[in-house]
Design a protein around this motif. Structure first.
Motif, PDB file in Angstrom:
ATOM      1  N   ALA A  30       0.842  -1.207   0.000  1.00  0.00           N
ATOM      2  CA  ALA A  30       0.000   0.000   0.000  1.00  0.00           C
ATOM      3  C   ALA A  30       0.873   1.252   0.000  1.00  0.00           C
ATOM      4  N   LYS A  31       1.944   1.247   0.784  1.00  0.00           N
ATOM      5  CA  LYS A  31       2.853   2.405   0.826  1.00  0.00           C
ATOM      6  C   LYS A  31       3.546   2.608  -0.519  1.00  0.00           C
ATOM      7  N   THR A  32       3.969   1.498  -1.117  1.00  0.00           N
ATOM      8  CA  THR A  32       4.614   1.595  -2.429  1.00  0.00           C
ATOM      9  C   THR A  32       3.655   2.180  -3.462  1.00  0.00           C
ATOM     10  N   MET A  33       2.421   1.683  -3.465  1.00  0.00           N
ATOM     11  CA  MET A  33       1.426   2.179  -4.415  1.00  0.00           C
ATOM     12  C   MET A  33       1.120   3.657  -4.174  1.00  0.00           C
ATOM     13  N   GLU A  34       1.033   4.077  -2.928  1.00  0.00           N
ATOM     14  CA  GLU A  34       0.780   5.484  -2.611  1.00  0.00           C
ATOM     15  C   GLU A  34       1.925   6.361  -3.112  1.00  0.00           C
ATOM     16  N   MET A  35       3.141   5.869  -2.948  1.00  0.00           N
ATOM     17  CA  MET A  35       4.303   6.614  -3.437  1.00  0.00           C
ATOM     18  C   MET A  35       4.272   6.737  -4.963  1.00  0.00           C
ATOM     19  N   LEU A  36       3.967   5.625  -5.648  1.00  0.00           N
ATOM     20  CA  LEU A  36       3.917   5.654  -7.113  1.00  0.00           C
ATOM     21  C   LEU A  36       2.790   6.539  -7.625  1.00  0.00           C
ATOM     22  N   ALA A  37       1.684   6.562  -6.896  1.00  0.00           N
ATOM     23  CA  ALA A  37       0.564   7.427  -7.281  1.00  0.00           C
ATOM     24  C   ALA A  37       0.979   8.893  -7.236  1.00  0.00           C
ATOM     25  N   ARG A  38       1.864   9.240  -6.287  1.00  0.00           N
ATOM     26  CA  ARG A  38       2.336  10.624  -6.157  1.00  0.00           C
ATOM     27  C   ARG A  38       3.461  10.947  -7.146  1.00  0.00           C
ATOM     28  N   LYS A  39       4.418  10.059  -7.241  1.00  0.00           N
ATOM     29  CA  LYS A  39       5.661  10.362  -7.958  1.00  0.00           C
ATOM     30  C   LYS A  39       5.684   9.878  -9.403  1.00  0.00           C
ATOM     31  N   GLY A  40       4.783   8.981  -9.744  1.00  0.00           N
ATOM     32  CA  GLY A  40       4.821   8.431 -11.089  1.00  0.00           C
ATOM     33  C   GLY A  40       5.911   7.398 -11.259  1.00  0.00           C
ATOM     34  N   ALA A  41       6.244   7.078 -12.508  1.00  0.00           N
ATOM     35  CA  ALA A  41       7.184   5.999 -12.790  1.00  0.00           C
ATOM     36  C   ALA A  41       8.571   6.264 -12.222  1.00  0.00           C
ATOM     37  N   ARG A  42       8.968   7.529 -12.116  1.00  0.00           N
ATOM     38  CA  ARG A  42      10.297   7.812 -11.588  1.00  0.00           C
ATOM     39  C   ARG A  42      10.447   7.308 -10.157  1.00  0.00           C
ATOM     40  N   GLY A  43       9.332   7.227  -9.422  1.00  0.00           N
ATOM     41  CA  GLY A  43       9.378   6.702  -8.062  1.00  0.00           C
ATOM     42  C   GLY A  43       9.683   5.221  -8.005  1.00  0.00           C
ATOM     43  N   PHE A  44       9.447   4.535  -9.113  1.00  0.00           N
ATOM     44  CA  PHE A  44       9.757   3.101  -9.165  1.00  0.00           C
ATOM     45  C   PHE A  44      11.208   2.876  -9.545  1.00  0.00           C
ATOM     46  N   TYR A  45      11.708   3.657 -10.497  1.00  0.00           N
ATOM     47  CA  TYR A  45      13.014   3.379 -11.096  1.00  0.00           C
ATOM     48  C   TYR A  45      14.159   4.166 -10.475  1.00  0.00           C
ATOM     49  N   THR A  46      13.861   5.029  -9.523  1.00  0.00           N
ATOM     50  CA  THR A  46      14.895   5.758  -8.802  1.00  0.00           C
ATOM     51  C   THR A  46      14.529   5.783  -7.324  1.00  0.00           C
ATOM     52  N   GLY A  47      15.447   6.268  -6.494  1.00  0.00           N
ATOM     53  CA  GLY A  47      15.153   6.463  -5.077  1.00  0.00           C
ATOM     54  C   GLY A  47      15.052   5.180  -4.282  1.00  0.00           C
ATOM     55  N   ALA A  48      14.233   5.226  -3.238  1.00  0.00           N
ATOM     56  CA  ALA A  48      14.161   4.125  -2.280  1.00  0.00           C
ATOM     57  C   ALA A  48      13.681   2.824  -2.911  1.00  0.00           C
ATOM     58  N   ASN A  49      12.731   2.903  -3.830  1.00  0.00           N
ATOM     59  CA  ASN A  49      12.219   1.670  -4.428  1.00  0.00           C
ATOM     60  C   ASN A  49      13.276   0.979  -5.275  1.00  0.00           C
ATOM     61  N   ALA A  50      14.026   1.758  -6.067  1.00  0.00           N
ATOM     62  CA  ALA A  50      15.106   1.173  -6.866  1.00  0.00           C
ATOM     63  C   ALA A  50      16.157   0.543  -5.963  1.00  0.00           C
ATOM     64  N   LYS A  51      16.477   1.217  -4.858  1.00  0.00           N
ATOM     65  CA  LYS A  51      17.446   0.662  -3.908  1.00  0.00           C
ATOM     66  C   LYS A  51      16.936  -0.640  -3.302  1.00  0.00           C
ATOM     67  N   ALA A  52      15.618  -0.723  -3.059  1.00  0.00           N
ATOM     68  CA  ALA A  52      15.043  -1.950  -2.498  1.00  0.00           C
ATOM     69  C   ALA A  52      15.155  -3.105  -3.494  1.00  0.00           C
ATOM     70  N   ILE A  53      14.913  -2.830  -4.769  1.00  0.00           N
ATOM     71  CA  ILE A  53      15.043  -3.875  -5.790  1.00  0.00           C
ATOM     72  C   ILE A  53      16.478  -4.363  -5.865  1.00  0.00           C
TER      73      ILE A  53
END
Length: 570
Positions: free
Chosen positions: A214-237
């Motif tokens: 849910a937190k990941t989805m909320e972040m992506l809803a705010r930041k768009g695709a860049r939130g997936f491919y950069t930042g904390a989410n990219a580091k998690a992957i």
């Protein structure tokens, strides 16, 4: 996900019938009273319908469906994987986007070797080596920029609600938790979500939540695709992949940040009076679907009908030939020469069709030599069954259609999790053995390359140029077989999309064995198939397909009865 005996013996029925293709007329467009969504889970279907009710497009609905499936069908697809998106407007103008995963830059042809020996599929799946950079969010963002009508953030609301408020485990998911415990419970997060203190899967009907997702989805809803491919989410992957307990892999933040969803030219061809369109490579799905169909065009399948062993024999023989070409020639066209035009060339496919004997099986077949082909070696890869795939279809009131296949490859993918979602194991779709007879395989592992896929999201247009059928399936290498079988059932046998999907599956790869769906009338045809020369006929489970058809301007849905799937109108 995976994958009366009535012999029509009339000589007339067995005689080849050549049906000239009719070129489609320019369409005038279609408008529907209501839009429709078909997916593998009713909660995902409802997520898509919510977008349509709010005035969203078919693309909005498809993206919301994909996001919801990340929550409720984690064994099959989601934002930790990739997909292929095929869309068309009401006038039949087709576009395709490739969201297939990519190998890290460090990947090399012997990526799946250890101590000089190739890993087995089972050894290669768990952990980091099998993970490709996910493509679904980049695909969704590109599609939304072009065809979305609602705000990007609105598409996430159903998935966020499901992840935060909870969803119930279905009996089907419970079965996957049983047989795929090694991947579903590979991480502590997966174990905590789906298994009890006794180590057993939670029973069907249990309500579970996924606050991390849910937190990941909320972040992506705010930041768009860049939130997936950069930042904390990219580091998690990257952290999950590089520190995996098994098969850690040198994926980098640059690998993730540099991912791009790609536009591909749609692949279209004529089957009888119908236009059939889908994905070009790295998909092997549409070239294979089209070859199966086109090689059967000279036979009167309508006269034979679905209860004829001869009809199923012809379908199996055409599959053998199409799958042989698939195995030799298909790969990522950005890295290897793929003779796409030759593989769907009418004259070439007529020559392949001429090999089919209505009275006797070819047995073992070899690839042909389509125009433009090079002598590429076929490598024996670990093409184990893909248990983790989902297909969904949306058509809106304006007549815009989307057919979209999404996957994490095996059940629960690699077993690794990041941000509450499972990461794929798509790299095991590469040929693990990179050479045969000293020549490179088209589908060998290379840095930045996309593995060959069987996914075959398909649109079919009638002689009036209007949409007739939007369809796709899950089930690994059986996907083209499922889609081709269903198209035949609709176009040649006059069935509804629902009945066509429910038809039993026959699967005949290029090897000597033929697989028929267990517990169906095809199992009863085994003696007849053996009498036609199919010496090795085995049984296996069926597939999982979804479709929407247009009949007289009205939308009708199809959802596979083998799954939890539902098709519904807004």
């Amino acid at each position: 996900m995976y994958r009366r005996i009535f012999l029509f013996a009339s000589a007339l029925a067995l005689a080849p019938v050549f049906a000239p293709a009719t070129i489609a007329k320019p369409p005038s467009g279609q408008v529907h009273e209501k839009g429709m969504v078909s997916s593998a889970d009713p909660r995902a279907t409802e997520a898509g319908l919510e977008m349509l009710r709010r005035g969203g497009s078919a693309t909005d609905a498809a993206i919301a469906t994909m996001l919801a499936l990340t929550v409720v069908e984690p064994q099959s697809s989601g934002i930790g994987g990739g997909g292929f998106y095929v869309t068309a407007d009401a006038r039949g103008r087709v576009e395709t986007i490739d969201g297939r995963e990519t190998a890290p830059a460090a990947a090399h042809p012997k990526w799946f070797y250890k101590d000089g020996k190739v890993l087995s599929f089972r050894e290669a799946v768990p952990g980091g080596t099998s993970v490709g950079v996910p493509g679904n969010i980049a695909l969704a963002a590109k599609a939304h920029r072009r065809h979305g009508k609602l705000k990007w953030s609105a598409l996430f609301r159903p998935a966020i609600r499901l992840a935060r408020e909870g969803w119930t485990i279905t009996p089907r998911t419970r079965q996957f938790l049983d047989f795929a415990k090694g991947s579903a419970a590979f991480t502590p997060a997966g174990m905590a979500m789906f298994y009890g203190a006794d180590g057993k899967p939670l029973p069907a009907g249990t309500r579970v939540t996924n606050p991390d997702l849910a937190k990941t989805m909320e972040m992506l809803a705010r930041k768009g695709a860049r939130g997936f491919y950069t930042g904390a989410n990219a580091k998690a992957i990257v952290g999950a992949v590089t520190t995996a307990a098994r098969n850690p892999s040198p994926m980098t933040l640059k690998d993730v940040a540099s991912y791009k969803a790609k536009d591909r030219s749609p692949l279209c061809g004529q089957y009888r009076e119908y236009r059939v369109c889908g994905m070009a490579p790295p998909s092997s799905g549409e070239t294979t679907v089209f070859a199966v169909l086109k090689q059967l065009e000279r036979f009167d399948l309508k006269a034979l009908g679905p209860d004829s062993p001869t009809a199923w024999h012809l379908i199996a023989e055409s599959m053998r030939l199409a799958y042989a070409d698939r195995a030799k020639y298909l790969g990522d066209a950005d890295f290897v020469k793929v003779p796409v035009a030759g593989l769907i060339d009418a004259q070439y496919l007529a020559s392949r069709s001429a090999l089919i004997d209505p009275t006797r099986s070819l047995g073992l077949v070899t690839a042909g030599s389509p125009p433009g082909s090079e002598k590429l070696a076929r490598a024996e890869g670990a093409s184990g069954p893909e248990h983790g795939t989902s297909h969904f279809v949306a058509v809106d009131r304006r007549g815009h259609a989307v057919t979209y296949t999404s996957t994490v490859e095996s059940a629960f993918g690699s077993g690794l999790m990041a941000g509450g979602y499972y990461l794929n194991n798509e790299l095991t779709d590469f040929d693990m053995v990179p050479e045969r007879d000293g020549k490179p395989a088209a589908n060998r592992v290379e840095g930045g390359k996309r593995p060959r896929s069987s996914m075959a999201p398909t649109l079919v247009y009638g002689p009036d140029g209007k949409l007739r059928l939007a369809i796709g399936a899950a089930g690994g290498t059986t996907i083209p077989a499922q889609v081709a079988k269903s198209i035949i059932a609709v176009l040649d046998w006059g069935m509804s999309a629902q009945d066509a999907i429910a038809q039993p599956l026959i699967f005949a790869p290029e090897g000597p064995a033929v697989f028929v769906e267990s517990g169906t009338r095809l199992e009863g045809m085994i003696p007849a198939l053996k009498a036609l020369g199919h010496a090795d006929v085995r049984t296996r489970p069926g597939g999982k397909a979804n479709a929407i058809e247009v009949v007289g301007g009205t939308l009708r849905g199809g959802a596979d009865p083998r799954s939890d799937g539902v098709a519904a109108a807004e």
